[in-house]
Write an enzyme that holds these catalytic residues in place. Structure first.
Site, short mmCIF file in Angstrom:
data_model
loop_
_atom_site.label_atom_id
_atom_site.label_comp_id
_atom_site.label_asym_id
_atom_site.label_seq_id
_atom_site.Cartn_x
_atom_site.Cartn_y
_atom_site.Cartn_z
N LYS A 283 33.05 -22.73 -21.45
CA LYS A 283 32.97 -21.61 -20.52
C LYS A 283 34.08 -20.62 -20.83
O LYS A 283 35.22 -21.00 -21.08
CB LYS A 283 33.12 -22.11 -19.08
CG LYS A 283 31.82 -22.23 -18.32
CD LYS A 283 32.08 -22.51 -16.86
CE LYS A 283 30.78 -22.46 -16.07
NZ LYS A 283 31.00 -22.71 -14.64
N GLU A 369 22.42 -31.17 -2.78
CA GLU A 369 22.45 -30.88 -1.35
C GLU A 369 21.78 -31.97 -0.51
O GLU A 369 22.26 -32.30 0.59
CB GLU A 369 21.76 -29.53 -1.08
CG GLU A 369 22.47 -28.33 -1.68
CD GLU A 369 22.05 -28.01 -3.11
OE1 GLU A 369 22.51 -26.99 -3.64
OE2 GLU A 369 21.25 -28.79 -3.67
N ARG A 397 17.65 -26.47 0.96
CA ARG A 397 17.21 -27.49 0.01
C ARG A 397 17.31 -28.91 0.59
O ARG A 397 16.81 -29.86 0.01
CB ARG A 397 18.04 -27.40 -1.27
CG ARG A 397 18.13 -26.00 -1.83
CD ARG A 397 18.76 -25.97 -3.20
NE ARG A 397 17.74 -25.95 -4.23
CZ ARG A 397 17.97 -26.14 -5.52
NH1 ARG A 397 19.20 -26.38 -5.93
NH2 ARG A 397 17.00 -26.09 -6.40
#
Length: 628
Positions: A283, A369, A397
């Site tokens: 990243k 979630e 979700r």
């Protein structure tokens, strides 16, 4: 220096077809130009940054090898898709990303034929790609389908559900795991690249399939050979689990070696059946500050590309997320049974300090979630007081778990519902437009919405004292600047706050962040103003009293009108046979796209000017009817 001189290769690319006309020897230079273009452009307006820098070479290689958009390329979440947008004809509009009428923050089907699937939430790419591969097979079309998913998104159960299904089918699809959670040394990278090219090559594939046909006639020898291959791969590769799921695993490969990527992808393109390529990236690659702190540089605002200084917006007080984070620390000091759960949103939810001070009472479950909510339910069963810090859009979700595992069992789980309402630049996928509607219908659940920062703190405390499920929903950003009391007091459950008594005959019931704006409107129209506070249970006594003494009622909420707080008030009045003019202001029945938060409020008719104008125009009718 003009763009053509600064980016001689990149300015030639108006579509991936132009990219595929370049010699392979130019790809490394093109990747360098693309990375520099991202740094310079995003520095001007902010946006998702570190993830895109990490996928520059991968994006170049994918569009170079595959015939996009005929071949389908599906990105997961889309944080990493800025390079994709640049290479697919949107280079000159990149500076408009997240702005009103500008480029969407994530891949969006309506924006480009190259955006094959709309995303924004994680872990959907493999399911969508599999659906596309099955559709191609069903229609007899020759096309390849590629899903690109990050190691974070791979932590969600939905990704493994899709892998499990895909591995059992004879479909031609490729899953690329973009793994940026680990580094790869030069020596290991070279060995891995070589090994990946060998395993993806036609010779290996032919020998592998041919030997299977022969050995399957000799069951004992076949089982020995199968296990030997698995153990050999398992010693040098972390891919045995994907092989078990039915994929041909290749990798890991250096995701910043564009030559190795192209060679491996070309081999994989011609293989039949489900393929899995493991790519190691970094990243923030190519920009030192982002490499050093990819979390900070995930989605920065405008910054100085030379110094790496991010320009901070001036703020007058803490955001609601910070109010929540401070409350969590204070609450943990008071009550050792309080624990925090987050689905990979520590920084956004304001839990950094809490995670440092109370590491044994902090649980980051990654992007999961559903698991977060049922984990909280299990904790609540045995005496803990779990607080689930979750964005409104992500709580959607885990709706089944919220109903079945928490509310049905009446368990004391507190939901700190952040980013409720309109969030701005992240757009339609992230707007918290629906939580009041989808929460209000659930039995046993108390729902609160604070009008200011101090009320948020008191509501969070109240939620933990109920011994039952409760949700406190609050918006993104700062509130009205109210002074925050250090003491915590339990609010009277189901009681609203009469903020202003007017004489015009008009009453306004406002919810949460709408209260401060409605206060100004109420003063201008000499209207009564009620801060609803509790959406469930409602303050029926006050609602009926106001209805009996006023000629009309307006409800204002930062939630869809359908099924929201205004609907709840209308239901109360109807149940008691009360008929008087009602107007509901809220988010209309359409998706609100990206822009600043103020742009989004204006688009929904919920900025101060729109609210005042709408109420004033509507109020003239009942006022005239009453002879006022």
């Amino acid at each position: 220096m003009n763009a053509g001189t600064q980016y001689p290769l990149l300015t030639q690319i108006e579509s991936p077809a132009d990219l595929r006309n370049l010699p392979a020897s130019d790809l490394e230079a093109l990747a360098a130009e693309l990375r520099q273009y991202l740094i310079e452009t995003v520095s001007q307006m902010g946006g998702h940054f570190a993830a895109g820098l990490g996928t520059v070479e991968l994006t170049v290689a994918l569009h170079y090898v595959f015939e996009t958009p005929h071949d389908r390329l599906v990105w997961d979440v889309g944080h990493q898709a800025y390079p994709h947008k640049v290479l697919t004809g949107r280079r000159d509009r990149l500076q408009t990303i997240k702005c009103k009428d500008g480029l969407a923050p994530f891949p969006t089907r309506s924006e480009s034929a190259f955006d094959t699937f709309g995303v924004g939430h994680s872990s959907t790419s493999i399911s969508a790609a599999l659906g596309m591969a099955l559709a191609a097979s069903r229609r007899g079309e020759e096309r390849r389908v590629v899903a690109v998913i990050g190691d974070g998104a791979m932590s969600a159960g939905m990704a493994f559900e899709a892998l499990n299904h895909a591995g059992s089918l004879d479909v031609n699809m490729l899953v690329v795991l973009n793994d940026n959670d680990m580094s790869i040394s030069e020596n290991v990278g070279a060995f891995s690249n070589y090994f990946a090219r060998v395993l993806s090559g036609k010779l290996y594939a032919t020998l592998r399939e041919g030997s299977k046909k022969v050995l399957k006639r000799m069951p004992t020898v076949w089982e020995l050979a199968r296990r030997s291959e698995e153990h050999m791969k398992g010693m040098v590769l972390p891919g045995t689990i994907f092989e078990e799921l039915g994929f041909n695993y290749i990798g890991p490969i250096d995701g910043h070696d564009v030559g190795a990527l192209v060679a491996t992808l070309k081999n994989l393109r011609d293989l039949k059946g489900p393929q899995f390529l493991h790519v190691i990236t970094r990243k923030g690659k190519g920009y030192a500050p982002a490499e050093a702190d990819p979390i900070k540089w995930h989605g920065p605002g405008p910054f100085d590309p030379k110094s790496g200084v991010i320009f901070k917006e001036k703020t007058s007080g803490p955001s609601y997320s910070q109010v929540f984070g401070n409350w969590m620390c204070d609450m943990a000091e008071l009550d050792p049974s309080v624990v925090a759960i987050t689905p990979a949103m520590r920084e956004g939810s304001g839990l950094v300090e809490y995670s440092k001070r109370f590491p044994d009472r902090y649980f980051d479950v990654a992007i999961a979630e559903q698991h977060a909510v049922t984990l909280a339910a299990g904790m609540a069963c045995d005496g803990l007081k779990p607080v689930v810090a979750i964005y409104s859009t992500f709580l959607q979700r885990a709706y089944d778990q919220l109903i079945h595992d928490v509310a049905l069992q009446n368990l004391p789980v507190t939901f700190a519902v952040d980013r409720a309402g309109l969030v701005g630049g992240d757009g339609a996928t992230h707007q918290g437009s629906y939580d009041l509607s989808y929460l209000r219908c659930i039995p046993n659940l108390t729902i609160m919405a604070p009008a200011d920062e101090n009320e948020c703190r008191q509501m969070l405390y109240t939620a933990t004292q109920l011994g039952a499920p409760a949700a406190v929903r609050y918006p993104r950003g700062q509130g009205s600047g109210a002074a925050i009391e250090s003491d915590m007091q339990m609010l009277a459950v189901g009681k609203s706050q009469l903020r202003r008594e007017g004489r015009s005959g008009l009453a306004i019931f406002a919810v949460g962040a709408m209260v401060p704006m409605c206060e100004q409107v109420a003063i201008a129209l000499d209207a009564t103003l009620v801060n609803l506070r509790f959406i469930k249970p409602l303050d029926e006594e006050l609602i009926l009293r106001v209805a009996a003494t006023h000629r009309a009622i307006v409800t204002v909420e930062e939630n869809v009108v359908a099924g929201g707080a205004g609907s709840a008030i209308a239901e109360v009045l109807a149940a008691h046979g009360v008929a008087l003019p009602l107007m509901h202001l809220g988010i209309p029945d359409r998706f609100i796209e990206h822009g600043s938060r103020q742009d989004c409020l204006a688009a929904a008719g919920l900025d101060l000017g729109s609210i005042e104008s709408s109420i004033t125009r509507w109020w003239r009718v009942p006022a005239r009817a009453a002879g006022l």
